[in-house]
Structure formats: structure tokens, C-alpha cells
Scaffold this motif. Structure first.
Motif, PDB file in Angstrom:
ATOM      1  N   LYS A 125     -59.846  22.125  32.614  1.00 47.29           N
ATOM      2  CA  LYS A 125     -60.313  23.391  32.517  1.00 47.29           C
ATOM      3  C   LYS A 125     -61.599  24.291  32.705  1.00 47.29           C
ATOM      4  O   LYS A 125     -61.638  25.077  33.269  1.00 47.29           O
ATOM      5  N   LEU A 126     -62.690  23.390  32.270  1.00 48.49           N
ATOM      6  CA  LEU A 126     -64.039  23.948  32.572  1.00 48.49           C
ATOM      7  C   LEU A 126     -64.692  23.431  33.561  1.00 48.49           C
ATOM      8  O   LEU A 126     -65.601  24.222  34.082  1.00 48.49           O
ATOM      9  N   SER A 127     -64.514  22.199  34.138  1.00 52.08           N
ATOM     10  CA  SER A 127     -65.531  21.708  35.151  1.00 52.08           C
ATOM     11  C   SER A 127     -65.253  22.236  36.553  1.00 52.08           C
ATOM     12  O   SER A 127     -66.038  22.115  37.382  1.00 52.08           O
ATOM     13  N   ALA A 154     -64.516   5.132  29.007  1.00 47.46           N
ATOM     14  CA  ALA A 154     -65.250   4.726  28.052  1.00 47.46           C
ATOM     15  C   ALA A 154     -64.498   5.196  26.861  1.00 47.46           C
ATOM     16  O   ALA A 154     -64.364   4.427  25.864  1.00 47.46           O
ATOM     17  N   PHE A 155     -64.047   6.296  26.755  1.00 49.43           N
ATOM     18  CA  PHE A 155     -63.492   6.833  25.472  1.00 49.43           C
ATOM     19  C   PHE A 155     -62.167   6.112  25.273  1.00 49.43           C
ATOM     20  O   PHE A 155     -61.697   5.558  24.140  1.00 49.43           O
ATOM     21  N   ALA A 156     -61.234   5.833  26.329  1.00 47.17           N
ATOM     22  CA  ALA A 156     -60.324   5.053  26.382  1.00 47.17           C
ATOM     23  C   ALA A 156     -60.316   3.593  25.913  1.00 47.17           C
ATOM     24  O   ALA A 156     -59.519   2.977  25.101  1.00 47.17           O
ATOM     25  N   ASP A 161     -58.469  10.792  20.787  1.00 44.16           N
ATOM     26  CA  ASP A 161     -58.509  12.214  20.666  1.00 44.16           C
ATOM     27  C   ASP A 161     -59.527  12.889  21.354  1.00 44.16           C
ATOM     28  O   ASP A 161     -59.491  13.854  22.165  1.00 44.16           O
ATOM     29  N   SER A 162     -60.923  11.990  21.622  1.00 41.99           N
ATOM     30  CA  SER A 162     -61.944  12.430  22.382  1.00 41.99           C
ATOM     31  C   SER A 162     -61.591  12.263  24.071  1.00 41.99           C
ATOM     32  O   SER A 162     -61.774  13.316  24.743  1.00 41.99           O
ATOM     33  N   ALA A 163     -60.525  11.364  24.253  1.00 44.73           N
ATOM     34  CA  ALA A 163     -60.336  11.098  25.501  1.00 44.73           C
ATOM     35  C   ALA A 163     -59.308  12.231  26.135  1.00 44.73           C
ATOM     36  O   ALA A 163     -59.697  12.842  27.153  1.00 44.73           O
ATOM     37  N   ILE A 164     -58.451  12.669  25.080  1.00 44.32           N
ATOM     38  CA  ILE A 164     -57.581  13.909  25.650  1.00 44.32           C
ATOM     39  C   ILE A 164     -58.541  15.085  25.720  1.00 44.32           C
ATOM     40  O   ILE A 164     -58.518  15.811  26.703  1.00 44.32           O
ATOM     41  N   SER A 165     -59.358  15.362  24.682  1.00 42.30           N
ATOM     42  CA  SER A 165     -60.225  16.436  24.553  1.00 42.30           C
ATOM     43  C   SER A 165     -61.062  16.511  25.914  1.00 42.30           C
ATOM     44  O   SER A 165     -61.218  17.584  26.692  1.00 42.30           O
ATOM     45  N   LEU A 166     -61.625  15.445  26.536  1.00 46.37           N
ATOM     46  CA  LEU A 166     -62.331  15.447  27.757  1.00 46.37           C
ATOM     47  C   LEU A 166     -61.663  15.608  28.909  1.00 46.37           C
ATOM     48  O   LEU A 166     -62.003  16.421  29.614  1.00 46.37           O
ATOM     49  N   ILE A 186     -59.231  17.365  28.923  1.00 44.27           N
ATOM     50  CA  ILE A 186     -58.844  19.032  29.024  1.00 44.27           C
ATOM     51  C   ILE A 186     -60.020  19.764  29.270  1.00 44.27           C
ATOM     52  O   ILE A 186     -59.905  20.739  30.396  1.00 44.27           O
ATOM     53  N   ASN A 187     -60.986  19.407  28.765  1.00 42.43           N
ATOM     54  CA  ASN A 187     -62.551  19.936  29.287  1.00 42.43           C
ATOM     55  C   ASN A 187     -62.582  19.828  30.717  1.00 42.43           C
ATOM     56  O   ASN A 187     -63.029  20.688  31.547  1.00 42.43           O
ATOM     57  N   MET A 188     -62.442  18.729  31.365  1.00 38.68           N
ATOM     58  CA  MET A 188     -62.425  18.156  32.694  1.00 38.68           C
ATOM     59  C   MET A 188     -61.352  19.243  33.700  1.00 38.68           C
ATOM     60  O   MET A 188     -61.917  19.829  34.424  1.00 38.68           O
TER      61      MET A 188
HETATM   62  C1  LIG Z   1     -64.749  19.885  25.154  1.00 36.14           C
HETATM   63  O1  LIG Z   1     -65.531  21.052  24.988  1.00 36.14           O
HETATM   64  C2  LIG Z   1     -65.737  21.521  23.734  1.00 36.14           C
HETATM   65  C3  LIG Z   1     -66.322  22.966  24.175  1.00 36.14           C
HETATM   66  O2  LIG Z   1     -67.379  23.153  25.013  1.00 36.14           O
HETATM   67  C4  LIG Z   1     -66.813  20.729  23.086  1.00 36.14           C
HETATM   68  O3  LIG Z   1     -67.011  21.076  21.709  1.00 36.14           O
HETATM   69  C5  LIG Z   1     -66.060  19.242  23.153  1.00 36.14           C
HETATM   70  O4  LIG Z   1     -67.150  18.397  22.386  1.00 36.14           O
HETATM   71  C6  LIG Z   1     -65.781  18.732  24.392  1.00 36.14           C
HETATM   72  N1  LIG Z   1     -65.019  17.525  24.273  1.00 36.14           N
HETATM   73  C7  LIG Z   1     -65.579  16.395  24.698  1.00 36.14           C
HETATM   74  C8  LIG Z   1     -64.724  15.141  24.406  1.00 36.14           C
HETATM   75  O5  LIG Z   1     -66.695  16.339  25.402  1.00 36.14           O
END
Ligand SMILES: *[C@@H]1O[C@H](CO)[C@@H](O)[C@H](O)[C@H]1NC(C)=O
Ligand SMILES: *[C@@H]1O[C@H](CO)[C@@H](O)[C@H](O)[C@H]1NC(C)=O
Length: 721
Positions: free
Chosen positions: A307-309, A288-290, A296-301, A303-305
């Protein structure tokens, strides 16, 4: 350049449109011919022939003829009746539908699910509830109520009449349901704003798992999406366990819905707890982001995926993430690209480099980067090397891999590399050279203007069997024209099927580029005679043919007919061609009138054309106005400065010229030198104005001097005599 680009972009659609309109005409003509033949011969032909003509009439929507024919048929059978009924449904003449159906029942003519489906459809369109009851009784009596087609049509009738209770009852009793049945139910609930039940039905469908939802299902759910806040409230209020499947479907539904904003999707995603999100959730969100261009949101997502999930990315994750790195916007290109490189590293680390779609997207990323950086820039070359390396390291390659690489090289202007690659592709046993490959190769030959190579490609093309592909033919015509051999362009055209405007346009352009405007016009009139409908590209070709060939009168006439006669709205390109046409003829006044008549704002292409005309005719005042406009709207365009400076030096206005050059220096605009090529003994030599880099440049210049002397001598002779 722009001409070929718009050709390939639009031709596909044009082809489809063309075939559609052509078929419709062919149907109607063939049908009426057969009809009159049947009547003339008085033959008591079989019912099969009658029915096929009847169906043709129905398809061409020629209802009167269909009715007449139907009345003429001696003994219409159920197929004739069905054909007649469905023609009336298509024409929305519902009373006629019901009269016919009553007549069928009276005459005890056998009806089937097809008949009932048509009749039910007409009832649904009108919302005649009393008919619906009657028909339901009939269905039960005749045992058609268990039929999925009739049953679904009945559900549709009730849901269109807002009688969801009845619809639901029939739906539940259906022994078999197809995807249309489910969609009808969901749409029905959405129609009465009962999103609880719509969602419940959707969940039921998912849970039962016999039928997968399709686009229709999602498009019904999309109306729900518009009410997303209410929906969320409901979900929370009901304390429903928010189902992963439903949420994922909603994200997908959102992102395929053009009107919905990415904010809604993010909201949905954010409200899902970590335990509900699964791999599909993340991938859907990433896609959806792409597709929304939120890179930028796509890349951030991503990374979150990772690193965090704690969820491992799969092939789809990587392809989405990588493809977001070659978003076509040129801003942030370098940071995008370093992210892309980082992703490449991760791909290798996770072992996805042997996954073909992932590697294909990496190749496309490098190729796009090279294309954006440009051929002259060394960065472009480096990215192309990366692409090639990536290609070489792939153990398995599919046709997408090969063609991405080849078209990438060709479109980014790495023409020589493209030709080397094409040769490799052609020799490889892993891949069959297809029409994409041939088109790309021919395009590179055109860019290089190397006739020998082009001819070789042509001969392998003939052997390959792709020679009749019209896009390939079109590239072939272009290649020969660029190499200056119009005769061969014409031969390629003559030998082609010529069934759509694509090939016609190419030959029109070929003649236009060589200043043979009359021949272009000739082709154009043949085109109309054989019934090939011209498109907007055709007119760009014709107009430029007229302006290059100095055919002002003809061009002016054609300009008038584009909209009025051919029903094609004028585009920016047409106006630019018109301005060029008048400008070359010295009619700057007409050019200005045309610009003033434009229904939208002229772009820099139109102004630049006008500026060019001002230069030819020494219109320094207007040139100043136009140039000022251009310098503020496209300050980086070097040709504005060049033209303006040319005007000043032509009129010996040295101060003006110096000023232009100063502005150019201040703004850091460089003049891009124009390069030329020449092919001698299979070797391409490139040069630009005043170039002395060739190793035999001394002898080249001495021959050039001799030629110049010769020209001067002859000129003097002409002057004397
Ligand atoms: C990624 O995680 C950070 C910290 O939890 C959050 O602020 C950010 O919005 C997240 N990015 C996306 C695209 O969901
Ligand atoms: C980028 O791509 C979008 C659609 O994918 C298109 O509408 C837009 O014109 C493109 N922009 C450029 C600069 O090519």
C-alpha cells in the motif's frame, strides 16, 4: 503414530551420524590392516601406497601410528611430509609441525602451498609473531607471497596476532583474493572492535563485486550485529550515506543469527528511509518476521509494502508472506487462514499463480490448514479441496508440487484421497514417482490397513528402483505389520540393505506391536553383533517390545543399559515405556520409583501410562491422584475421563463414575469414538462401537450374535472340563 513420526524426523540426522562414525572406524581398521600387510610382506612398496596409509592414519587421528609409519618410509616424498605436518596441525602439536618443517628445509625437501598453509595455520593458532616474520621472508624469497592460499593464511596469522596494519598491507598486495581472504580481513577488524573498517571492508567487497559474501562473511558481521547500537551511532556520526546493500545484508545477517532479537532488526529497518529501502529490504524484513514467528507483523509489513511503499512484490515476497500464514501454532488459525485466502486472491490478481514456488506455498498452506482442522472436521475437507483445486489449476508443476500434495493428504489422514492421488501421480508422465511419494503412499496404506493396495504399491516400488531406499523400506515394513502380515515385514527387512538403524528399528517395532517381544530382542542382538549402533528410537522399540511381550526381566535390564552402556540419555518416551513395562507387570511401586527418578518433569504421556496401569490393577487411590493431576494439566484429553470412568465402573463405584461424566459434560469434553476399518474385495468398510450405519448392519449383527454364542458355548465347555 508417534513412533513413526519420530522415526522420520530423526532418521535423517541419525543416518548422517551413523555414516560418519562408521567411516571413521572403517578407515582405521582398513589402514592398520594394510599397514601390517605391507610390513609382513616386506615389500618395497611404492611411495604412493605408503602415503595413502599415512593419510588414513592422519584422518583417524592416530598420530603415534602415523609417526611410526612415517619413520618407516624409506624415502618420504613431499606428499608424505605434508601428510605428517597436517596430522600434527590437526593434533595441535605445533612444535612437531615446526620441527618437521625445519627438517624439510634443512634436507632441501621441496615444499608447496599446502605445506606453507599448514605451517601458517599452526602459527596463527599459537600467535607466534616472530615465526610469522620469518615465514613472510621465506614466502617473498620463494615467490609464494603472491599465492592466494598462502597470502590469505599470512593475513590470518597477522589478524590473529591483532596486527591489522600488517594484515591489511598483505591483503592489499594480494593479486587475487577469494572469499576466505575477505572474510579473514573482516573477522580481523571485528576482532579488534574496529567496526568502521570491518564495515568499510565489507562495502569494498560489495562494491568490487568480484566475490559474493558467503555465510562466513555474515557470521563475522554478526559479531558486529551484537554492537548494533554503537554501529548505528557510528553510521550517523560519520554522516555516511547508509548503503542499501549493507543494510539489507545486516537484516539478513540478523535474522539468521539465533541470538539476535527481532527488535534489533526492526530498529534497523525503521531507520532506513524510504529511498534506501528496496525490494530486497522488504523481502528480507518479511522473511525475518516470518522466521521469528511474528506473523501479525509479517502481514502488516506486507500490507505496508503493497500500500505505502510503491514497490511491487515479487515471487519471494509472496512465498514469505504465504508461508507465514501456515505457521504451526493453532491460535488464530482462522484469521491466519483468511489472510492466506486474501493473499491467494492477490496472487491471482498480480499474475503470480503461474509461478511454481508461489503456488507450491499456497498448496502447503491449504494442506496444513486441513491437517490442523483435522480429518473429522468438515473444514479440513474443504481446505483439502482448496489445495486440490490450486494444484489442478497449476499449469506447470514440479516434484515439490506433487509431493507436497501427496504427503499433505497422507499426513493429514486423508488416506483414501492420498491413494487416489498417488495413482494419478504414478500414471502421470509429468512426474517420476520418487522415494518421498512411495513413503507417503505406503504410510497411507498402513493407515487404511489395506493389504491389496499396499502390495500393489510394493510391486511398483520394486519396478521403480527406489526399493533400496531405507525410508521406503521402513514404510514397507510398517505397512505389512499394520496389515498383520509380519512375514512380509520380515521379508522386506531381510531384502533391505540394513545398513543403518532405520530399517532395524522398523522391524523391532513391527515385532513389538504384535507382542513378539522375543523376536524383537533377537533382532536387537543381531543388530549389535553386526555392528549397527542402536539409537534412542531403537530403545523405545525394545522397551515396548518387552512390555507388550511381558518380558519384565529383560526390559528392566535394558532400561539400565541405555545410558550406561550405550551412552544414550533417556528421554520422555523411554520413561513412559518403562512405566508401561512395570505397570503391566503389576509393579506399580517400581513404576512410581522410575517416575521419581526422572531428571525432568514427567509429561502427560507418562502419567497417562501410569493411569492405565492403575486401571488394570484396580489401584483406585493412586488413580485418583494421577487423574487429578492429568485433569488439571490436560483438561481436554478425553481418554483421562474414559480411563477414570472405566476404573470406577470396574469397581462398581457408580457415584465416582457419574461424577466423572458430569465433569466431562460441564467441561464440554467429548469422547472421540475409535474407528476401525476392514477391507473386503477392494472396498474399505469403516465402523465404530455399536455402529448401525452400514447398509448390511442387520446381517452383520446377526452373525456377530452367532459368534458370541459360539464363544460362550466353548467357554462353558472349558469350564466344565
Ligand atoms: C505499517 O505501517 C504503519 C503506519 O505507518 C506502522 O504503524 C506499522 O508499524 C507498520 N508495520 C510494520 C510491520 O512495519
Ligand atoms: C512449530 O514449529 C517449531 C519450529 O518450526 C517447533 O519448534 C515447534 O515445536 C512447532 N510447534 C508445534 C505445536 O508443532
Amino acid at each position: 503414530m508417534f513412533i513413526t513420526r519420530s522415526l522420520t524426523k530423526n532418521s535423517n540426522l541419525l543416518l548422517v551420524l551413523f555414516i560418519k562414525s562408521h567411516r571413521r572406524n572403517a578407515h582405521s581398521i582398513a589402514a592398520s590392516r594394510t599397514h601390517s600387510h605391507l610390513i609382513k610382506s616386506g615389500a618395497a612398496t611404492d611411495i604412493y601406497s605408503w602415503n595413502s596409509i599415512l593419510t588414513s592414519y592422519g584422518k583417524t587421528r592416530n598420530l603415534n601410528d602415523a609417526q611410526k609409519l612415517f619413520d618407516e618410509i624409506p624415502l618420504p616424498d613431499p606428499v608424505s611430509w605434508n601428510a605428517m605436518i597436517s596430522s600434527h596441525v590437526a593434533h595441535r602439536s605445533y612444535n612437531a609441525v615446526w620441527d618437521l618443517f625445519r627438517c624439510m628445509i634443512r634436507r632441501k625437501i621441496e615444499f608447496d602451498t599446502y605445506t606453507l598453509g599448514s605451517v601458517l595455520k599452526s602459527i596463527a593458532c599459537v600467535g607466534e609473531l616472530s615465526f610469522a616474520w620469518q615465514l613472510q621472508c621465506l614466502l617473498i624469497k620463494t615467490g609464494f607471497d603472491g599465492d592466494v592460499y598462502c597470502g590469505t593464511a599470512l593475513v590470518d596469522v597477522y589478524s590473529k596476532c591483532w596486527k591489522m596494519k600488517d594484515a591489511d598491507m598483505i591483503f592489499r598486495q594480494l593479486p587475487v583474493r577469494n572469499v576466505v581472504s575477505w572474510n579473514t580481513m573482516i573477522t580481523g577488524f571485528v576482532g579488534i572492535d574496529d567496526f568502521d573498517r570491518a564495515l568499510a571492508t565489507f562495502r569494498w567487497m560489495e562494491k568490487e563485486g568480484l566475490i559474493s559474501p558467503d555465510e562466513g562473511t555474515f557470521s563475522s558481521m554478526l559479531s558486529l550485529v551484537d554492537l548494533v547500537t554503537q554501529l548505528h551511532a557510528k553510521i550517523v556520526k560519520h554522516g555516511w550515506e547508509v548503503d542499501t546493500v549493507v543494510c539489507n545484508a545486516m537484516i539478513t545477517a540478523y535474522s539468521s543469527h539465533h541470538g539476535s532479537s527481532i527488535k534489533d532488526i526492526v530498529k534497523m529497518f525503521d531507520e532506513m528511509t524510504e529511498s534506501i529501502r528496496n525490494l530486497v529490504t522488504w523481502n528480507s524484513m518479511l522473511a525475518a518476521f516470518a522466521s521469528a514467528g511474528e506473523i501479525d507483523s509479517a502481514i502488516s509489513l506486507f500490507i505496508n509494502m503493497t500500500k505505502l511503499s510503491g514497490i511491487e512484490p515479487d515471487m519471494y515476497t509472496f512465498t514469505s508472506a504465504i508461508s507465514s500464514c501456515f505457521d504451526n501454532s493453532t491460535s488464530n488459525l482462522n484469521s491466519r487462514f483468511s489472510q492466506g485466502k486474501a493473499l491467494h486472491g492477490l496472487v491471482i490478481q498480480k499474475g503470480f499463480d503461474s509461478t511454481v514456488p508461489v503456488s507450491n506455498s499456497l498448496i502447503t498452506m491449504y494442506v496444513k490448514k486441513a491437517g490442523a482442522a483435522g480429518n473429522t472436521n468438515s473444514n479440513g475437507g474443504l481446505s483439502m479441496d482448496d489445495a486440490v483445486r490450486c494444484f489442478d489449476s497449476m499449469e506447470t508443476k514440479d516434484s515439490v508440487t506433487w509431493n507436497s500434495m501427496l504427503t499433505g493428504l497422507s499426513q493429514s489422514g486423508f488416506s483414501e484421497k492420498a491413494m487416489k492421488f498417488f495413482r494419478r501421480m504414478h500414471r502421470s508422465s509429468q512426474i517420476k514417482t520418487d522415494h518421498f511419494a512411495f513413503s507417503a503412499a505406503l504410510r497411507s496404506c498402513s493407515d487404511l490397513a489395506v493389504l491389496d493396495l499396499g502390495t500393489q504399491v510394493h510391486s511398483s516400488l520394486v519396478k521403480s528402483g527406489f526399493g533400496s531406499n531405507e525410508f521406503v523400506t521402513s514404510s514397507l515394513i510398517y505397512m505389512y505389520s499394520k496389515s498383520g502380515v509380519l512375514l512380509l515385514s520380515r521379508r522386506a527387512f531381510d531384502e533391505s540393505t540394513k545398513s543403518t538403524s532405520v530399517t532395524w528399528n522398523s522391524i523391532i517395532f513391527a515385532y513389538a506391536q504384535h507382542g513378539k517381544g522375543r523376536l524383537s530382542l533377537e533382532i536387537f542382538s543381531t543388530m549389535s553383533r553386526v555392528g549397527i549402533k542402536p539409537d534412542h528410537i531403537t530403545f523405545v522399540g525394545i522397551l515396548s517390545a518387552c512390555s507388550h511381550g511381558g518380558l519384565i526381566k529383560e526390559g528392566t535390564e535394558i532400561l539400565k543399559t541405555i545410558d550406561k552402556v550405550h551412552g544414550i540419555s533417556l528421554r520422555m518416551e523411554h520413561y513412559a515405556c518403562g512405566v508401561d513395562l512395570f505397570g503391566r507387570a503389576g509393579r506399580i511401586d517400581l513404576a512410581m520409583d522410575l517416575i521419581k527418578s526422572m531428571p525432568f518433569k514427567p509429561d502427560s504421556m507418562v502419567w497417562m501410562t501410569l493411569l492405565g496401569a492403575c486401571r488394570i490393577h484396580g489401584e483406585v487411590e493412586l488413580a485418583n491422584v494421577v487423574a487429578r493431576r492429568l485433569l488439571s494439566s490436560v483438561p481436554d484429553e478425553h481418554s483421562t475421563y474414559v480411563v477414570l470412568s472405566g476404573i470406577y465402573s470396574g469397581l462398581k463405584m457408580w457415584e465416582g463414575k457419574a461424577l466423572v461424566q458430569k465433569i466431562m459434560r460441564d467441561r464440554g469434553v467429548c469422547k472421540v469414538p475409535g474407528w476401525s476399518w476392514i477391507e473386503i474385495d477392494n472396498q474399505v468398510h469403516s465402523f465404530n462401537a455399536g455402529d448401525r450405519s452400514h447398509r448390511r448392519s442387520d446381517s452383520i449383527y446377526s452373525i456377530l450374535d452367532e459368534l458370541m454364542d459360539e464363544i460362550r458355548r466353548r467357554k462353558r465347555k472349558i469350564n466344565i472340563s
